[in-house]
Design a protein around this motif. Structure first.
Motif, PDB file in Angstrom:
ATOM      1  N   GLY A 111       0.810  -1.214   0.000  1.00 33.54           N
ATOM      2  CA  GLY A 111       0.000   0.000   0.000  1.00 33.54           C
ATOM      3  C   GLY A 111       0.840   1.260   0.000  1.00 33.54           C
ATOM      4  N   MET A 112       0.171   2.393  -0.035  1.00 31.43           N
ATOM      5  CA  MET A 112       0.848   3.687  -0.017  1.00 31.43           C
ATOM      6  C   MET A 112      -0.049   4.683   0.703  1.00 31.43           C
ATOM      7  SD  MET A 112       3.411   5.620  -0.824  1.00 31.43           S
ATOM      8  CE  MET A 112       3.598   7.389  -0.580  1.00 31.43           C
ATOM      9  N   VAL A 113       0.534   5.435   1.631  1.00 37.29           N
ATOM     10  CA  VAL A 113      -0.206   6.452   2.367  1.00 37.29           C
ATOM     11  C   VAL A 113       0.486   7.795   2.180  1.00 37.29           C
ATOM     12  CG1 VAL A 113      -1.174   7.159   4.583  1.00 37.29           C
ATOM     13  CG2 VAL A 113      -0.798   4.720   4.109  1.00 37.29           C
ATOM     14  N   SER A 114      -0.266   8.776   1.689  1.00 44.50           N
ATOM     15  CA  SER A 114       0.196  10.162   1.644  1.00 44.50           C
ATOM     16  C   SER A 114      -0.469  10.919   2.791  1.00 44.50           C
ATOM     17  CB  SER A 114      -0.167  10.808   0.303  1.00 44.50           C
ATOM     18  OG  SER A 114       0.460  10.133  -0.767  1.00 44.50           O
ATOM     19  N   TYR A 115       0.109  12.052   3.140  1.00 42.04           N
ATOM     20  CA  TYR A 115      -0.422  12.830   4.257  1.00 42.04           C
ATOM     21  C   TYR A 115      -0.636  14.278   3.835  1.00 42.04           C
ATOM     22  CZ  TYR A 115       0.815   8.738   6.941  1.00 42.04           C
ATOM     23  OH  TYR A 115       0.899   7.437   7.401  1.00 42.04           O
ATOM     24  N   LEU A 116      -1.710  14.856   4.349  1.00 46.12           N
ATOM     25  CA  LEU A 116      -2.066  16.227   4.030  1.00 46.12           C
ATOM     26  C   LEU A 116      -2.164  17.012   5.338  1.00 46.12           C
ATOM     27  CD1 LEU A 116      -2.729  17.776   1.391  1.00 46.12           C
ATOM     28  CD2 LEU A 116      -5.147  17.369   1.892  1.00 46.12           C
ATOM     29  N   ILE A 117      -1.354  18.052   5.445  1.00 50.27           N
ATOM     30  CA  ILE A 117      -1.283  18.853   6.664  1.00 50.27           C
ATOM     31  C   ILE A 117      -1.970  20.190   6.417  1.00 50.27           C
ATOM     32  CG2 ILE A 117       0.242  19.738   8.470  1.00 50.27           C
ATOM     33  CD1 ILE A 117       0.546  16.702   7.837  1.00 50.27           C
ATOM     34  N   GLU A 118      -2.931  20.528   7.261  1.00 53.84           N
ATOM     35  CA  GLU A 118      -3.612  21.819   7.154  1.00 53.84           C
ATOM     36  C   GLU A 118      -2.796  22.865   7.909  1.00 53.84           C
ATOM     37  OE1 GLU A 118      -8.040  23.847   7.650  1.00 53.84           O
ATOM     38  OE2 GLU A 118      -7.671  21.804   8.387  1.00 53.84           O
ATOM     39  N   GLU A 119      -2.203  23.771   7.155  1.00 57.21           N
ATOM     40  CA  GLU A 119      -1.363  24.813   7.756  1.00 57.21           C
ATOM     41  C   GLU A 119      -2.189  26.028   8.169  1.00 57.21           C
ATOM     42  OE1 GLU A 119       1.547  23.908   8.323  1.00 57.21           O
ATOM     43  OE2 GLU A 119       2.211  22.520   6.760  1.00 57.21           O
ATOM     44  N   GLY A 120      -3.330  26.210   7.522  1.00 59.01           N
ATOM     45  CA  GLY A 120      -4.202  27.352   7.781  1.00 59.01           C
ATOM     46  C   GLY A 120      -5.379  27.272   6.839  1.00 59.01           C
ATOM     47  N   PRO A 121      -6.271  28.264   6.864  1.00 57.38           N
ATOM     48  CA  PRO A 121      -7.406  28.261   5.939  1.00 57.38           C
ATOM     49  C   PRO A 121      -6.937  28.204   4.484  1.00 57.38           C
ATOM     50  CG  PRO A 121      -7.678  29.936   7.637  1.00 57.38           C
ATOM     51  CD  PRO A 121      -6.274  29.432   7.762  1.00 57.38           C
ATOM     52  N   ARG A 122      -7.406  27.191   3.756  1.00 64.02           N
ATOM     53  CA  ARG A 122      -7.073  27.010   2.336  1.00 64.02           C
ATOM     54  C   ARG A 122      -5.561  26.962   2.103  1.00 64.02           C
ATOM     55  NH1 ARG A 122     -10.751  30.184  -1.843  1.00 64.02           N
ATOM     56  NH2 ARG A 122      -9.869  28.442  -3.056  1.00 64.02           N
ATOM     57  N   ASP A 123      -4.872  26.279   3.001  1.00 63.32           N
ATOM     58  CA  ASP A 123      -3.418  26.182   2.903  1.00 63.32           C
ATOM     59  C   ASP A 123      -2.979  24.809   3.403  1.00 63.32           C
ATOM     60  OD1 ASP A 123      -0.716  26.632   2.663  1.00 63.32           O
ATOM     61  OD2 ASP A 123      -0.579  27.936   4.434  1.00 63.32           O
ATOM     62  N   TYR A 124      -2.580  23.935   2.453  1.00 65.07           N
ATOM     63  CA  TYR A 124      -2.225  22.566   2.799  1.00 65.07           C
ATOM     64  C   TYR A 124      -0.832  22.211   2.287  1.00 65.07           C
ATOM     65  CZ  TYR A 124      -7.144  21.771   3.934  1.00 65.07           C
ATOM     66  OH  TYR A 124      -8.400  21.842   4.491  1.00 65.07           O
ATOM     67  N   ASN A 183      -0.461  23.895  -1.431  1.00 62.46           N
ATOM     68  CA  ASN A 183       0.569  24.866  -1.817  1.00 62.46           C
ATOM     69  C   ASN A 183       1.991  24.317  -1.781  1.00 62.46           C
ATOM     70  OD1 ASN A 183      -1.250  27.106  -2.198  1.00 62.46           O
ATOM     71  ND2 ASN A 183      -1.499  27.125   0.028  1.00 62.46           N
ATOM     72  N   ARG A 184       2.153  23.172  -1.114  1.00 61.52           N
ATOM     73  CA  ARG A 184       3.486  22.571  -0.999  1.00 61.52           C
ATOM     74  C   ARG A 184       3.374  21.063  -1.180  1.00 61.52           C
ATOM     75  NH1 ARG A 184       2.763  26.719   2.229  1.00 61.52           N
ATOM     76  NH2 ARG A 184       1.334  25.405   3.420  1.00 61.52           N
ATOM     77  N   ILE A 185       4.272  20.489  -1.973  1.00 58.33           N
ATOM     78  CA  ILE A 185       4.392  19.042  -2.137  1.00 58.33           C
ATOM     79  C   ILE A 185       5.776  18.649  -1.635  1.00 58.33           C
ATOM     80  CG2 ILE A 185       4.394  17.098  -3.739  1.00 58.33           C
ATOM     81  CD1 ILE A 185       2.766  18.937  -5.671  1.00 58.33           C
TER      82      ILE A 185
END
Length: 251
Positions: free
Chosen positions: A15-28, A57-59
């Motif tokens: 499998g593969m798991v990516s992660y998404l971090i919420e830095e602020g409103p509409r900013d991941y 906004n960042r990968i």
């Protein structure tokens, strides 16, 4: 923090798991991508979570292996995000320098056979994996901060520029492939084997370095389940086993 599970991998159980971090409103910030064939799954997750893909906004790429980066250029095209990677890894990602590390074709086919599948079946689903040059917009080094939340921890061994990402406040480590958890017919947390690791000895040392951090939760790219408590103790055990195995081989 969002855990994007269910992303395909050619090796059964991995499998593969990516992660998404919420830095602020509409900013991941997105940690690792996936194989291109899993982009619909990735986009479906975002839709169900009510997240606009253009708010990424960042990968951040933890390392150069195809399961983490094949979709990077396409996700960048869809989002307009900047790509971040360790400065060592960036040279390979851009194809300025050819990467010759494992897994090689023979080792890959051997693992597929052990796991009950074949290269023909994998090719039908994933196609011929041919990754074009990936331009890194932001070069990272050990200790850098990403969006004031994640600290870069250089954890070489699996690849030369492999990084892990540490959220000090929440005591969470996003480890990429610094460790595997209960996959490849191996129970528990373990240091990835030499068949998929450039420098196994260095990867053991990198895993041991994590013991200097206060890690309560460990989130990996390849795991049966996330480790949500007692991560420090489990890392210590995995490192001890790896050191014992390494020393046994050296005798």
């Amino acid at each position: 923090m969002h855990s994007i599970d269910g992303l395909d991998h050619p090796i059964p159980t991995v499998g593969m798991v990516s992660y998404l971090i919420e830095e602020g409103p509409r900013d991941y910030t997105l940690i690792d991508t996936c194989f291109t064939c899993s982009i619909p799954t990735f986009e479906s997750y975002l839709s169900n979570a009510g997240i606009d893909i253009k708010d990424i906004n960042r990968i951040v790429l933890t390392h150069l292996h195809p399961d983490h980066i094949e979709a990077a250029n396409e996700v960048k095209r869809k989002t307009g995000a900047k790509i971040y990677s360790h400065w060592i890894e960036s040279t390979y990602l851009s194809h300025e320098l050819q990467y010759n590390g494992p897994p090689d074709k023979d080792a890959f086919e051997h693992v597929l056979k052990l796991m009950g599948t074949s290269i023909d079946k994998v090719t039908k689903k994933f196609g011929n994996i041919n990754i074009g040059p990936i331009v890194t917009n932001e070069l990272l080094k050990d200790g850098d901060m990403i969006a004031n939340t994640l600290q870069v921890i250089h954890t070489p061994g699996h690849t030369p520029g492999h990084i892990s990402l540490y959220d000090r406040e929440r005591r969470i480590l996003i480890g990429g492939d610094v460790l595997f958890n209960s996959i490849l017919n191996t129970d528990g947390l373990f240091v990835p084997p030499s068949a998929v690791t450039k420098d196994w000895e260095t990867s053991i040392v990198s895993a041991r370095r994590l013991l200097n951090l206060k890690v309560e939760k460990l989130l990996l790219a390849h795991q049966s389940t996330p480790i949500l408590e007692n991560a420090q103790r489990m890392i210590e055990k995995a490192v001890s086993v790896a050191i014992t195995d390494k020393n046994a081989i050296a005798k």
